[in-house]
Design a protein around this motif. Structure first.
Motif, PDB file in Angstrom:
ATOM      1  N   ALA A  28       0.799  -1.231   0.000  1.00 15.83           N
ATOM      2  CA  ALA A  28       0.000   0.000   0.000  1.00 15.83           C
ATOM      3  C   ALA A  28       0.831   1.282   0.000  1.00 15.83           C
ATOM      4  O   ALA A  28       0.754   2.102   0.903  1.00 15.83           O
ATOM      5  N   ASP A  29       1.618   1.456  -1.046  1.00 14.60           N
ATOM      6  CA  ASP A  29       2.395   2.673  -1.226  1.00 14.60           C
ATOM      7  C   ASP A  29       1.475   3.739  -1.834  1.00 14.60           C
ATOM      8  O   ASP A  29       0.816   3.489  -2.839  1.00 14.60           O
ATOM      9  N   PRO A  30       1.413   4.924  -1.246  1.00 13.84           N
ATOM     10  CA  PRO A  30       0.542   5.984  -1.786  1.00 13.84           C
ATOM     11  C   PRO A  30       0.800   6.294  -3.264  1.00 13.84           C
ATOM     12  O   PRO A  30      -0.107   6.763  -3.958  1.00 13.84           O
ATOM     13  N   HIS A  33      -1.748   4.768  -5.703  1.00 13.71           N
ATOM     14  CA  HIS A  33      -3.158   5.092  -5.519  1.00 13.71           C
ATOM     15  C   HIS A  33      -3.942   5.085  -6.830  1.00 13.71           C
ATOM     16  O   HIS A  33      -4.998   4.449  -6.933  1.00 13.71           O
ATOM     17  N   GLY A  55      -5.693  -2.556  -1.903  1.00 14.38           N
ATOM     18  CA  GLY A  55      -4.735  -1.451  -1.844  1.00 14.38           C
ATOM     19  C   GLY A  55      -5.382  -0.173  -1.355  1.00 14.38           C
ATOM     20  O   GLY A  55      -4.841   0.526  -0.496  1.00 14.38           O
ATOM     21  N   LEU A  56      -6.564   0.133  -1.864  1.00 22.29           N
ATOM     22  CA  LEU A  56      -7.281   1.338  -1.430  1.00 22.29           C
ATOM     23  C   LEU A  56      -7.675   1.233   0.042  1.00 22.29           C
ATOM     24  O   LEU A  56      -7.589   2.214   0.787  1.00 22.29           O
ATOM     25  N   ARG A  58      -6.101  -0.345   2.369  1.00 21.29           N
ATOM     26  CA  ARG A  58      -4.918  -0.180   3.226  1.00 21.29           C
ATOM     27  C   ARG A  58      -4.370   1.244   3.181  1.00 21.29           C
ATOM     28  O   ARG A  58      -3.735   1.686   4.131  1.00 21.29           O
ATOM     29  N   LEU A  59      -4.618   1.969   2.095  1.00 24.42           N
ATOM     30  CA  LEU A  59      -4.189   3.373   2.031  1.00 24.42           C
ATOM     31  C   LEU A  59      -5.045   4.264   2.925  1.00 24.42           C
ATOM     32  O   LEU A  59      -4.596   5.313   3.379  1.00 24.42           O
ATOM     33  N   LYS A  60      -6.301   3.861   3.134  1.00 24.82           N
ATOM     34  CA  LYS A  60      -7.226   4.559   4.040  1.00 24.82           C
ATOM     35  C   LYS A  60      -7.466   6.028   3.678  1.00 24.82           C
ATOM     36  O   LYS A  60      -7.566   6.881   4.556  1.00 24.82           O
ATOM     37  N   ASN A  61      -7.584   6.317   2.396  1.00 23.68           N
ATOM     38  CA  ASN A  61      -7.916   7.661   1.954  1.00 23.68           C
ATOM     39  C   ASN A  61      -9.439   7.792   1.940  1.00 23.68           C
ATOM     40  O   ASN A  61     -10.112   7.155   1.129  1.00 23.68           O
TER      41      ASN A  61
END
Length: 193
Positions: A28-30, A33, A55-56, A58-61
């Motif tokens: 989960a590298d930004p 995204h 991935g999204l 784990r990014l938690k945006n």
């Protein structure tokens, strides 16, 4: 991450591409995204949608939540829908209603085929106190298998707030539930400082 992106740029193999995308979703590298968003909307490839959702999640945006909720509502592939449910919960939607994503993950614990996937997602999600607090009320009406599996989740990811719930499960009238959760309670107490 750089090596995985390099592999994606060079491979023609769908298997290799899926493995690389899945690995990137775990990291989960930004910087990935936009790639995760594209993958989430890939209607031809279930595995890419899974990786995109994870991935999204784990990014938690928080801005991604509407897209992930829409994908979850429209999804027909079971494993992909589990990944999208994970992402919806991870992004803060803790709805445990009949059609909610958290309820979907918990209900899936009853299935032999996909229960392990749901267990992994719930174990990761339960590291967040808000998710644990949303899980606790679900224990009241849980099935035997849900009580056993949620006990494992709390043993692996719970904190001090999980102890009373595992204590209750360890005294369940079903001896299999009780025995499993006596072990889970012991595991949790061993993990806690």
């Amino acid at each position: 991450v750089t090596d995985l992106r390099d592999v994606l740029g060079r491979t023609r193999s769908a298997r290799v591409r899926h493995a690389a995308k899945s690995s990137l979703a775990m990291l989960a590298d930004p910087a990935d995204h936009e790639s995760f968003l594209r993958d989430l909307s890939d209607m031809k490839d279930d595995q890419l949608r899974q990786s995109g959702a994870e991935g999204l999640g784990r990014l938690k945006n928080p801005a991604d939540r509407p897209a992930v909720e829409k994908a979850f509502a429209a999804e027909h592939n079971f494993s992909t829908r589990l990944s999208e449910a994970f992402a919806v919960v991870s992004l803060g939607n803790l709805d445990s209603g009949e059609f909610g994503s958290l309820r979907y993950l918990v209900n899936t614990l009853n299935q032999k085929l996909h229960g392990g996937e749901a267990l992994g997602f719930l174990t990761e999600l339960a590291r967040d106190e808000a998710v644990r607090q949303a899980i606790y009320p679900l224990l009241t009406g849980a099935t035997k298998e849900e009580k056993i599996q949620l006990g494992i989740v709390l043993a692996r990811s719970g904190e001090k707030d999980s102890v009373p719930f595992l204590e209750t499960l360890s005294m369940d009238t079903d001896t299999e539930v009780a025995q499993n959760n006596i072990r889970n309670l012991r595991t949790l107490r061993t993990r806690l400082p």
